[in-house]
Design a protein around this motif. Structure first.
Motif, PDB file in Angstrom:
ATOM      1  N   HIS A  44       0.842  -1.190   0.000  1.00 61.16           N
ATOM      2  CA  HIS A  44       0.000   0.000   0.000  1.00 61.16           C
ATOM      3  C   HIS A  44       0.883   1.248   0.000  1.00 61.16           C
ATOM      4  O   HIS A  44       1.910   1.300   0.677  1.00 61.16           O
ATOM      5  N   ARG A  45       0.453   2.240  -0.750  1.00 65.13           N
ATOM      6  CA  ARG A  45       1.174   3.509  -0.806  1.00 65.13           C
ATOM      7  C   ARG A  45       0.679   4.430   0.304  1.00 65.13           C
ATOM      8  O   ARG A  45      -0.528   4.600   0.496  1.00 65.13           O
ATOM      9  N   PRO A  65      -2.815   6.881   3.911  1.00 63.20           N
ATOM     10  CA  PRO A  65      -2.912   6.109   2.668  1.00 63.20           C
ATOM     11  C   PRO A  65      -3.140   7.031   1.472  1.00 63.20           C
ATOM     12  O   PRO A  65      -3.903   8.001   1.556  1.00 63.20           O
ATOM     13  N   VAL A  66      -2.474   6.714   0.377  1.00 63.10           N
ATOM     14  CA  VAL A  66      -2.684   7.480  -0.851  1.00 63.10           C
ATOM     15  C   VAL A  66      -4.048   7.152  -1.439  1.00 63.10           C
ATOM     16  O   VAL A  66      -4.763   8.016  -1.930  1.00 63.10           O
ATOM     17  N   GLY A  73      -8.360  -1.240  -0.004  1.00 60.62           N
ATOM     18  CA  GLY A  73      -7.857  -0.380   1.054  1.00 60.62           C
ATOM     19  C   GLY A  73      -7.097  -1.152   2.114  1.00 60.62           C
ATOM     20  O   GLY A  73      -7.254  -2.357   2.278  1.00 60.62           O
ATOM     21  N   MET A  74      -6.270  -0.428   2.862  1.00 57.51           N
ATOM     22  CA  MET A  74      -5.470  -1.048   3.898  1.00 57.51           C
ATOM     23  C   MET A  74      -6.330  -1.504   5.066  1.00 57.51           C
ATOM     24  O   MET A  74      -7.233  -0.794   5.493  1.00 57.51           O
ATOM     25  N   LYS A  75      -6.063  -2.691   5.554  1.00 56.08           N
ATOM     26  CA  LYS A  75      -6.753  -3.233   6.728  1.00 56.08           C
ATOM     27  C   LYS A  75      -5.718  -3.920   7.611  1.00 56.08           C
ATOM     28  O   LYS A  75      -4.741  -4.475   7.115  1.00 56.08           O
ATOM     29  N   PHE A  76      -5.947  -3.877   8.928  1.00 57.27           N
ATOM     30  CA  PHE A  76      -5.037  -4.572   9.838  1.00 57.27           C
ATOM     31  C   PHE A  76      -5.763  -4.890  11.129  1.00 57.27           C
ATOM     32  O   PHE A  76      -6.831  -4.340  11.419  1.00 57.27           O
ATOM     33  N   LEU A  77      -5.192  -5.785  11.895  1.00 60.62           N
ATOM     34  CA  LEU A  77      -5.695  -6.101  13.222  1.00 60.62           C
ATOM     35  C   LEU A  77      -4.800  -5.439  14.266  1.00 60.62           C
ATOM     36  O   LEU A  77      -3.580  -5.309  14.051  1.00 60.62           O
ATOM     37  N   PRO A  78      -5.366  -5.012  15.394  1.00 57.14           N
ATOM     38  CA  PRO A  78      -4.534  -4.428  16.451  1.00 57.14           C
ATOM     39  C   PRO A  78      -3.409  -5.381  16.848  1.00 57.14           C
ATOM     40  O   PRO A  78      -3.634  -6.563  17.097  1.00 57.14           O
TER      41      PRO A  78
END
Length: 310
Positions: A44-45, A65-66, A73-78
């Motif tokens: 991801h940019r 995020p660009v 889109g960017m996704k993540f877990l804590p």
């Protein structure tokens, strides 16, 4: 990854050997050290949007995020970290996300990193350049890591009534992201159990206001109310008598976290069967507490989660 050494002291040979081993492990590139960990396939940019000095050894970075729209889109877990690809460097650096996922959906979407000064680490050295020279720089990042809330084997936290966090130094980073997400729970009808948080740092000469994320931790504990407790342990390079005082909503003890502190936080055998433990810090601390916890009656080994910081 200790915050500071208040004064110079003569150290035993065993300590020096251990530190030498830690420096050797630190020299292993991030991607090689974490090659067995799960990673997103996508890059991801992002751009460096904001830089803030947290204390004399830590800076906070907001990456925007660009393009963060749709399924791409960017996704993540804590608790997860980023491979951070910097245009001028041949190898990616690795830095843990300290913000909750919800901030990616805020009016100013971003993720936060807390990066300690480390001139021998090329990626950290780049990020510690003068803010005016790197603000707006575009980076490429990839999400990775298995040290997460909720854990893979309990995707909804089902059956868990208590979470115990143990952080040593900058081991606070992934746990800050987790606690921030949990503190949002009451508003979102998500997990609503108890939280016990034990945080150990070197006693700062600048005062408690310089302890990384202390104010944010207090805000989260206040949001969670009576079911949450935070204890701060301040350690010194010299042996001293134990003492205890209060700092607003947090109990402060001037000693190391003990095994008894951990056992008390985990509760009795029945409660341990309904408890998740997260430990993050230097290897010696992590190994000790993980060994103690997994040997306790009622504690499920799969519910003891840990990550080591070199």
């Amino acid at each position: 990854m200790l915050l500071h050494t208040p004064r110079r002291t003569l150290l035993p040979r065993s300590f020096l050997v251990a530190r030498k081993m830690e420096r050797t492990k630190m020299s292993v590139p991030h991607e090689e050290r974490t090659k067995a960990e799960p990673r997103d396939v996508r890059l991801h940019r992002v751009t460096i949007h904001k830089i803030e000095q947290a204390n004399r050894e830590i800076k906070l970075f907001q990456l925007r995020p660009v393009d963060n729209k749709g399924d791409a889109g960017m996704k993540f877990l804590p608790g997860q970290w980023l491979d951070v690809h910097i245009p001028t460097l041949p190898k990616a650096g690795g830095f843990t996300i300290t913000s909750p996922p919800s901030l990616l959906s805020s009016p100013t979407p971003h993720i936060e990193l807390a990066i300690q000064t480390s001139p021998s680490n090329p990626a950290a050295a780049f990020m510690w350049k003068s803010p005016s020279s790197i603000l707006g720089t575009e980076l490429q990042v990839r999400v990775g890591g298995s040290f997460t809330w909720p854990p893979a084997h309990l995707p909804d936290g089902e059956g868990i009534e208590r979470i115990v966090f143990v952080a040593g130094g900058v081991g606070i980073n992934p746990l800050m992201s987790m606690l921030s997400a949990i503190a949002e729970g009451p508003k979102c009808n998500k997990w609503k159990g108890e939280v016990k948080f034990l945080y150990s740092v070197r006693d700062p000469v600048e005062g408690l206001d310089s302890v990384l994320f202390l104010a944010r931790l207090q805000e989260c504990i206040a949001e969670l109310g009576e079911k949450a407790e935070l204890k701060l342990f301040l350690t010194s390079s010299e042996d001293s008598e134990s003492s205890e005082d209060r700092h607003e909503m947090v109990g402060v003890e001037r000693r190391r976290i003990s095994t008894n502190d951990l056992i008390f936080a985990l509760g009795d055998a029945v409660m341990r069967g309904r408890t998740l433990l997260y430990v993050c810090g230097v290897p010696g601390m992590v190994d000790n507490f993980v060994g103690v916890a997994t040997g306790l009656e009622g504690m499920r080994k799969e519910n003891v989660m840990f990550e080591k910081w070199w």
